[in-house]
Design a protein around this motif. Structure first.
Motif, short mmCIF file in Angstrom:
data_model
loop_
_atom_site.label_atom_id
_atom_site.label_comp_id
_atom_site.label_asym_id
_atom_site.label_seq_id
_atom_site.Cartn_x
_atom_site.Cartn_y
_atom_site.Cartn_z
N GLN A 1 0.86 -0.92 -0.05
CA GLN A 1 0.36 -0.16 -0.08
C GLN A 1 0.71 1.45 -0.34
OE1 GLN A 1 -3.09 -0.11 3.33
NE2 GLN A 1 -4.13 2.17 2.72
N VAL A 2 0.20 2.24 -1.05
CA VAL A 2 1.27 3.51 -0.90
C VAL A 2 0.91 4.46 0.10
CG1 VAL A 2 2.10 5.70 -2.50
CG2 VAL A 2 1.61 2.95 -4.23
N ASN B 1 6.24 5.77 1.81
CA ASN B 1 6.40 3.67 2.12
C ASN B 1 5.84 2.98 0.61
OD1 ASN B 1 7.68 3.82 4.28
ND2 ASN B 1 6.06 5.17 4.73
N GLY B 2 6.23 2.65 -0.22
CA GLY B 2 5.15 1.33 -0.79
C GLY B 2 5.39 1.46 -2.40
N ARG C 1 15.59 15.93 -1.86
CA ARG C 1 15.18 14.58 -2.11
C ARG C 1 16.39 13.93 -0.47
NH1 ARG C 1 12.81 12.45 -6.57
NH2 ARG C 1 12.62 10.28 -6.26
N ASP C 2 15.58 13.19 -0.08
CA ASP C 2 17.18 12.14 0.61
C ASP C 2 16.08 10.58 -0.20
OD1 ASP C 2 18.33 10.20 1.94
OD2 ASP C 2 18.65 11.73 3.89
N ASN C 3 16.76 10.26 -0.78
CA ASN C 3 16.48 9.01 -1.09
C ASN C 3 16.86 7.31 -0.26
OD1 ASN C 3 15.62 9.77 -3.63
ND2 ASN C 3 18.09 9.59 -4.93
N ALA C 4 17.74 8.30 0.15
CA ALA C 4 18.15 6.64 1.51
C ALA C 4 16.61 7.16 2.63
CB ALA C 4 19.78 7.25 2.36
N LYS C 5 16.07 7.79 2.95
CA LYS C 5 14.88 8.20 3.49
C LYS C 5 13.65 8.20 3.45
CE LYS C 5 17.82 10.51 7.09
NZ LYS C 5 18.15 11.41 8.28
N ASN C 6 13.36 8.06 1.68
CA ASN C 6 12.15 7.76 1.05
C ASN C 6 11.60 9.12 1.11
OD1 ASN C 6 13.06 5.86 0.06
ND2 ASN C 6 11.47 4.05 1.15
N THR C 7 12.06 9.75 1.40
CA THR C 7 11.68 11.34 1.90
C THR C 7 12.14 12.89 1.26
OG1 THR C 7 11.43 10.37 4.53
CG2 THR C 7 11.27 13.57 3.75
N VAL C 8 10.63 13.56 0.44
CA VAL C 8 11.15 14.76 -0.14
C VAL C 8 10.49 16.43 1.12
CG1 VAL C 8 9.04 14.88 -0.97
CG2 VAL C 8 10.46 16.64 -2.14
N ASN D 1 0.52 7.50 -9.08
CA ASN D 1 0.87 8.55 -9.52
C ASN D 1 -0.10 9.04 -8.09
OD1 ASN D 1 0.45 12.21 -9.44
ND2 ASN D 1 -1.35 11.30 -10.62
N TYR D 2 0.63 9.09 -7.30
CA TYR D 2 -0.40 9.17 -5.73
C TYR D 2 0.02 10.87 -4.42
CZ TYR D 2 0.84 4.26 -6.49
OH TYR D 2 0.80 3.22 -7.44
#
Length: 116
Positions: A1-2, A25-26, A71-78, A104-105
């Motif tokens: 689940q996204v 997440n997801g 963005r921080d791809n290691a943390k999956n965060t923008v 598209n989420y």
């Protein structure tokens, strides 16, 4: 689940700063274009900023020089760092993850209010 979960909104005085985060997440985060949109009361949702998988950045003219997307791809965060905030920046800020029309989420949004 996204899931896209925004945080960091709040009340700030004109001229102040806020930093928004959006944790994903997801999804394979690193390949997605990440975007911030905002929607002010009585107005349509508008694009604010985007950052591609290769970290190409696009920012709407009205916030250039004041808002920074990263963005921080290691943390999956923008992130969206906002300075010199003005009352016209008051809106609900939404995080968007885009890879294709079917991938598209959207997050639920976080309220930013700029007021004295």
């Amino acid at each position: 689940q996204v899931q896209l979960v925004e945080s960091g909104g709040g009340l700030v005085q004109p001229g102040g700063s806020l930093s928004l985060s959006c944790a994903a997440n997801g999804i394979p985060f690193s390949i997605y274009v990440m975007r911030w949109y905002r929607q002010a009361p009585g107005k349509q949702r508008e694009f604010v900023a985007s950052i591609t998988a290769l970290s190409t950045i696009n920012v709407v003219d009205s916030v250039k020089g004041r808002f920074t997307i990263s963005r921080d791809n290691a943390k999956n965060t923008v992130y969206l760092q906002m300075i010199s905030l003005a009352p016209q920046d008051t809106a609900v800020y939404y995080c968007n993850a885009y890879f294709s029309p079917n991938q598209n989420y959207w997050g639920e949004g976080t309220q930013v209010t700029v007021s004295s």
